[in-house]
Design a protein around this motif. Structure first.
Motif, PDB file in Angstrom:
ATOM      1  N   GLU A  44       0.849  -1.196   0.000  1.00  0.00           N
ATOM      2  CA  GLU A  44       0.000   0.000   0.000  1.00  0.00           C
ATOM      3  C   GLU A  44       0.876   1.235   0.000  1.00  0.00           C
ATOM      4  N   ARG A  45       0.561   2.186  -0.865  1.00  0.00           N
ATOM      5  CA  ARG A  45       1.307   3.454  -0.843  1.00  0.00           C
ATOM      6  C   ARG A  45       0.652   4.351   0.184  1.00  0.00           C
ATOM      7  N   ALA A  46       1.488   4.897   1.044  1.00  0.00           N
ATOM      8  CA  ALA A  46       0.955   5.584   2.213  1.00  0.00           C
ATOM      9  C   ALA A  46       0.187   6.853   1.869  1.00  0.00           C
ATOM     10  N   GLU A  47       0.665   7.591   0.884  1.00  0.00           N
ATOM     11  CA  GLU A  47       0.094   8.925   0.707  1.00  0.00           C
ATOM     12  C   GLU A  47      -1.287   8.911   0.044  1.00  0.00           C
ATOM     13  N   ALA A  48      -2.085   9.893   0.406  1.00  0.00           N
ATOM     14  CA  ALA A  48      -3.411  10.034  -0.187  1.00  0.00           C
ATOM     15  C   ALA A  48      -3.252  10.490  -1.632  1.00  0.00           C
ATOM     16  N   GLU A  49      -4.293  10.273  -2.428  1.00  0.00           N
ATOM     17  CA  GLU A  49      -4.225  10.734  -3.810  1.00  0.00           C
ATOM     18  C   GLU A  49      -4.687  12.167  -3.960  1.00  0.00           C
ATOM     19  N   SER A  50      -5.580  12.567  -3.058  1.00  0.00           N
ATOM     20  CA  SER A  50      -6.037  13.949  -3.104  1.00  0.00           C
ATOM     21  C   SER A  50      -6.511  14.353  -1.721  1.00  0.00           C
ATOM     22  N   VAL A  51      -6.499  15.645  -1.495  1.00  0.00           N
ATOM     23  CA  VAL A  51      -7.063  16.182  -0.259  1.00  0.00           C
ATOM     24  C   VAL A  51      -8.066  17.238  -0.680  1.00  0.00           C
ATOM     25  N   SER A  52      -9.254  17.195  -0.104  1.00  0.00           N
ATOM     26  CA  SER A  52     -10.264  18.152  -0.543  1.00  0.00           C
ATOM     27  C   SER A  52     -11.142  18.631   0.598  1.00  0.00           C
ATOM     28  N   ARG A  53     -11.790  19.730   0.368  1.00  0.00           N
ATOM     29  CA  ARG A  53     -12.795  20.270   1.285  1.00  0.00           C
ATOM     30  C   ARG A  53     -13.970  20.726   0.441  1.00  0.00           C
ATOM     31  N   ILE A  54     -15.167  20.508   0.970  1.00  0.00           N
ATOM     32  CA  ILE A  54     -16.345  20.985   0.248  1.00  0.00           C
ATOM     33  C   ILE A  54     -17.345  21.480   1.286  1.00  0.00           C
ATOM     34  N   SER A  55     -17.973  22.616   1.042  1.00  0.00           N
ATOM     35  CA  SER A  55     -18.975  23.096   2.007  1.00  0.00           C
ATOM     36  C   SER A  55     -20.020  23.976   1.329  1.00  0.00           C
ATOM     37  N   THR A  56     -21.131  24.160   2.060  1.00  0.00           N
ATOM     38  CA  THR A  56     -22.277  24.884   1.500  1.00  0.00           C
ATOM     39  C   THR A  56     -22.142  26.378   1.784  1.00  0.00           C
ATOM     40  N   LEU A  57     -22.457  27.164   0.788  1.00  0.00           N
ATOM     41  CA  LEU A  57     -22.398  28.627   0.948  1.00  0.00           C
ATOM     42  C   LEU A  57     -23.582  29.106   1.791  1.00  0.00           C
ATOM     43  N   LYS A  58     -23.416  30.290   2.381  1.00  0.00           N
ATOM     44  CA  LYS A  58     -24.506  30.823   3.224  1.00  0.00           C
ATOM     45  C   LYS A  58     -25.779  30.965   2.411  1.00  0.00           C
ATOM     46  N   GLU A  59     -25.620  31.379   1.170  1.00  0.00           N
ATOM     47  CA  GLU A  59     -26.779  31.481   0.274  1.00  0.00           C
ATOM     48  C   GLU A  59     -26.325  31.141  -1.137  1.00  0.00           C
ATOM     49  N   ASP A  60     -27.274  30.737  -1.988  1.00  0.00           N
ATOM     50  CA  ASP A  60     -26.915  30.467  -3.383  1.00  0.00           C
ATOM     51  C   ASP A  60     -26.437  31.787  -3.983  1.00  0.00           C
ATOM     52  N   THR A  61     -25.321  31.724  -4.686  1.00  0.00           N
ATOM     53  CA  THR A  61     -24.755  32.998  -5.151  1.00  0.00           C
ATOM     54  C   THR A  61     -23.912  32.828  -6.400  1.00  0.00           C
ATOM     55  N   ARG A  62     -23.664  33.957  -7.064  1.00  0.00           N
ATOM     56  CA  ARG A  62     -22.699  34.004  -8.166  1.00  0.00           C
ATOM     57  C   ARG A  62     -21.629  35.057  -7.870  1.00  0.00           C
ATOM     58  N   GLU A  63     -21.613  35.481  -6.596  1.00  0.00           N
ATOM     59  CA  GLU A  63     -20.693  36.556  -6.245  1.00  0.00           C
ATOM     60  C   GLU A  63     -19.332  35.981  -5.850  1.00  0.00           C
ATOM     61  N   LEU A  64     -18.305  36.387  -6.615  1.00  0.00           N
ATOM     62  CA  LEU A  64     -16.967  35.831  -6.412  1.00  0.00           C
ATOM     63  C   LEU A  64     -16.482  36.035  -4.973  1.00  0.00           C
ATOM     64  N   ARG A  65     -16.743  37.204  -4.415  1.00  0.00           N
ATOM     65  CA  ARG A  65     -16.250  37.523  -3.063  1.00  0.00           C
ATOM     66  C   ARG A  65     -16.763  36.506  -2.022  1.00  0.00           C
ATOM     67  N   LEU A  66     -18.041  36.175  -2.123  1.00  0.00           N
ATOM     68  CA  LEU A  66     -18.631  35.236  -1.149  1.00  0.00           C
ATOM     69  C   LEU A  66     -18.057  33.818  -1.318  1.00  0.00           C
ATOM     70  N   ILE A  67     -17.814  33.488  -2.559  1.00  0.00           N
ATOM     71  CA  ILE A  67     -17.256  32.151  -2.844  1.00  0.00           C
ATOM     72  C   ILE A  67     -15.829  32.066  -2.307  1.00  0.00           C
ATOM     73  N   ILE A  68     -15.054  33.108  -2.570  1.00  0.00           N
ATOM     74  CA  ILE A  68     -13.642  33.109  -2.184  1.00  0.00           C
ATOM     75  C   ILE A  68     -13.471  33.126  -0.664  1.00  0.00           C
ATOM     76  N   GLU A  69     -14.383  33.814  -0.002  1.00  0.00           N
ATOM     77  CA  GLU A  69     -14.374  33.810   1.471  1.00  0.00           C
ATOM     78  C   GLU A  69     -14.378  32.363   1.986  1.00  0.00           C
ATOM     79  N   LYS A  70     -15.232  31.566   1.370  1.00  0.00           N
ATOM     80  CA  LYS A  70     -15.362  30.158   1.772  1.00  0.00           C
ATOM     81  C   LYS A  70     -14.140  29.346   1.332  1.00  0.00           C
ATOM     82  N   THR A  71     -13.719  29.522   0.079  1.00  0.00           N
ATOM     83  CA  THR A  71     -12.641  28.664  -0.426  1.00  0.00           C
ATOM     84  C   THR A  71     -11.283  29.024   0.206  1.00  0.00           C
ATOM     85  N   ASP A  72     -11.098  30.291   0.581  1.00  0.00           N
ATOM     86  CA  ASP A  72      -9.838  30.660   1.257  1.00  0.00           C
ATOM     87  C   ASP A  72      -9.674  29.825   2.529  1.00  0.00           C
TER      88      ASP A  72
END
Ligand code: TTP
Ligand code: MG
Length: 392
Positions: free
Chosen positions: A270-298
Motif C-alpha cells: 500500500e502506498r501511504a500517501e493520499a491521492e487527493s485532499v479536498s474540502r467541500i462546504s455549502t455557501l450561506k446562500e446560493d450565489t454568483r458573487e466571487l467575493r462570497l465564494i472566495i471567502e469560503k474557499t480561502d
C-alpha cells in the motif's frame, strides 16, 4: 535473510549472479495487475452511451486558443486513427477529420469518483494491495488463492465481471509470479484482456517481446540497447550482466538483468500517501458573487494546507468544485508548472479558476469545494526500482 541479501548486494560487483539467484528463490507469489481500459474515455462512454461507437478523445485544454492542449486518452475507435495520449489536440482533430469524433474536456472529479469505488473493492480481494495510478493496481493474492494459478484466473474473471456490473467498465488483467510479469501480461491483450503467465512460462512469454515493454526502458534506453544488439527481452536476458552494469550502472544494469529474466522481488505494498485532499462546504446562500465564494474557499485552502503539512506533501493539480443551484456538479482543474506546497499559490489558483468559471456559467452556486492532487512522493519511501529507472 535480509542480512544475507545485504551482504550480497555489497559484493554484487564481483558476484552479480549470486544476487539474481537469491532473489529468484525468495518467495513464490501470485500477483495480479488490474488496469482499466482507455479509462477516461470509457468513463465518458458510460455517462453518455450514445458516443460509444464513435471515436472519443478526452482532452486537457490549455485554454490559450480553441484547440491548444493535449490528448489525455482516447477510446480504441480513435486509436485506430493514430490518436494517442499526449498528442496535441489539433493533430488529433486532423487525424479524425470526417470521422464523426467526439472531443471532451477531462472531468477529473468524475473519474476519481469511479476510481475510488473500484479501487476500494479491489483492495478487498487482495492480501496486499498497491494502487499505482488512477486506473491501475497490483493485488498480491498468493495466500488468498493458496498459490493456485487456476484459482487466480477464476478470481480475475470474477473481478472483470464485477467492474462491468458495478461501473460498466472493461479492464485488462495480468497474472504472474511478480509485478513485472503481471504488468507486461496485463498490457499484452488490451482491451478486455486476461493473461496468466505461470512461472515456468515466463521465459517463453518474455523472450520475443520488444525491450521497451519493460518499465524503465524508454526511447533513449531502447536506442542504447539496440546499439548493444539487444532488441527483445530475450536478448536482454542473455546479455552479460556485467556489461549491462558497465553501461547502465549497478542498480539499473542489475534491474534490467533481473527484470528481463522475469525476476522481481518488489513487494506489493500500500502506498501511504493520499491521492487527493479536498474540502467541500455549502455557501450561506446560493450565489454568483466571487467575493462570497472566495471567502469560503480561502478557508478551505488553509485547512488543506494544514493537512498537507502533516504528510510533508506538495501538489501539482488544483481543482475547484461547484455544486449548482440545480444540484449539477461542475469542476475545473489546473495543473501547475511545478509541484508546490504554497497556500498562496493555492488561493491564487482557486481564485483564477472560479473567476473564469463564473464567466462560463450563469447558474447560482450552492456548494463549493477545493481539491489538490498530484502529490510528490516522500523521497525516503522511494527505495523501489521505479525511483531510479528512466521515465519517458
Ligand atoms: P493508462 O492506463 O495509461 O491509459 P488508458 O487507460 O487510457 O488506456 P489503456 O487501455 O491503454 O489502459 O492511463 C490511465 C488514464 O490516465 C487515462 O485514461 C488518461 C490518463 N492519462 C493522461 O491523462 N495522460 C497520459 O499521457 C496517459 C498515458 C494517461
Ligand atoms: Mg488504463
Amino acid at each position: 535473510m535480509s542480512f544475507v541479501l545485504f551482504r550480497l548486494e555489497k559484493n554484487v560487483n564481483h558476484h552479480p549472479q549470486l544476487l539474481v539467484l537469491v532473489r529468484s528463490h525468495l518467495q513464490d507469489r501470485i500477483v495480479m495487475l488490474v488496469d482499466l481500459d482507455y479509462f477516461f474515455a470509457q468513463a465518458e462512454e458510460t455517462r453518455n452511451p450514445s458516443i460509444r461507437d464513435k471515436p472519443v478523445v478526452v482532452c486537457v485544454y490549455s485554454g490559450r486558443s480553441e484547440d491548444s492542449g493535449a490528448v489525455s486518452t482516447a477510446n480504441y475507435a480513435a486509436r485506430k486513427f493514430g490518436v494517442r495520449s499526449g498528442m496535441p489536440i489539433g493533430l488529433a482533430k486532423q487525424k479524425l477529420e470526417n470521422a464523426d469524433a467526439v472531443f471532451l474536456p477531462v472531468d477529473d472529479a468524475f473519474y476519481e469518483d469511479i476510481s475510488k469505488r473500484i479501487m476500494s473493492f479491489l483492495r478487498g480481494y487482495a492480501d496486499s494491495f498497491e494502487q499505482v495510478g488512477i486506473d491501475e493496481a497490483y493485488l498480491d493474492v498468493s495466500r488468498r488463492i493458496k498459490g493456485s494459478y487456476e484459482e487466480a484466473a477464476e478470481l480475475a474473471r470474477r473481478i472483470k465481471i464485477e467492474i462491468v456490473t458495478s461501473d460498466g467498465l472493461t479492464c485488462s488483467i495480468g497474472v504472474g509470479p511478480n509485478k513485472i510479469v503481471a504488468k507486461i501480461a496485463s498490457d499484452i491483450h488490451k482491451p478486455d484482456g486476461l493473461t496468466v503467465v505461470k512461472p515456468q512460462q515466463v521465459t517463453e512469454f518474455f523472450s520475443p517481446l520488444s525491450v521497451d515493454r519493460l518499465i524503465g526502458v524508454g526511447v533513449k534506453t531502447t536506442e542504447k540497447m539496440r546499439a548493444l544488439g539487444i532488441n527483445t527481452i530475450g536478448d536482454l536476458a542473455k546479455h552479460d550482466v556485467q556489461r549491462l552494469i558497465d553501461v547502465f550502472g549497478k542498480k539499473v544494469g542489475l534491474y534490467f538483468h533481473n527484470a528481463s529474466s522475469g525476476v522481481d522481488n518488489d513487494p506489493v505494498q500500500e502506498r501511504a500517501e493520499a491521492e487527493s485532499v479536498s474540502r467541500i462546504s455549502t455557501l450561506k446562500e446560493d450565489t454568483r458573487e466571487l467575493r462570497l465564494i472566495i471567502e469560503k474557499t480561502d478557508r478551505q485552502c488553509k485547512e488543506i494546507e494544514a493537512e498537507l503539512k502533516q504528510g510533508c506533501l506538495t501538489f501539482k493539480t488544483v481543482t475547484i468544485i461547484a455544486i449548482m443551484k440545480n444540484m449539477s456538479v461542475r469542476s475545473r482543474s489546473k495543473s501547475l508548472e511545478n509541484k508546490t506546497s504554497s497556500v498562496d499559490v493555492l488561493i491564487k489558483t482557486v481564485y483564477e479558476l472560479f473567476e473564469k468559471f463564473l464567466e462560463q456559467s450563469d447558474l447560482e452556486i450552492r456548494r463549493v469545494g477545493v481539491k489538490v492532487s498530484g502529490f510528490a512522493r516522500d523521497e525516503k519511501s522511494q527505495q523501489q526500482l521505479t525511483s531510479f529507472i528512466e521515465k519517458d
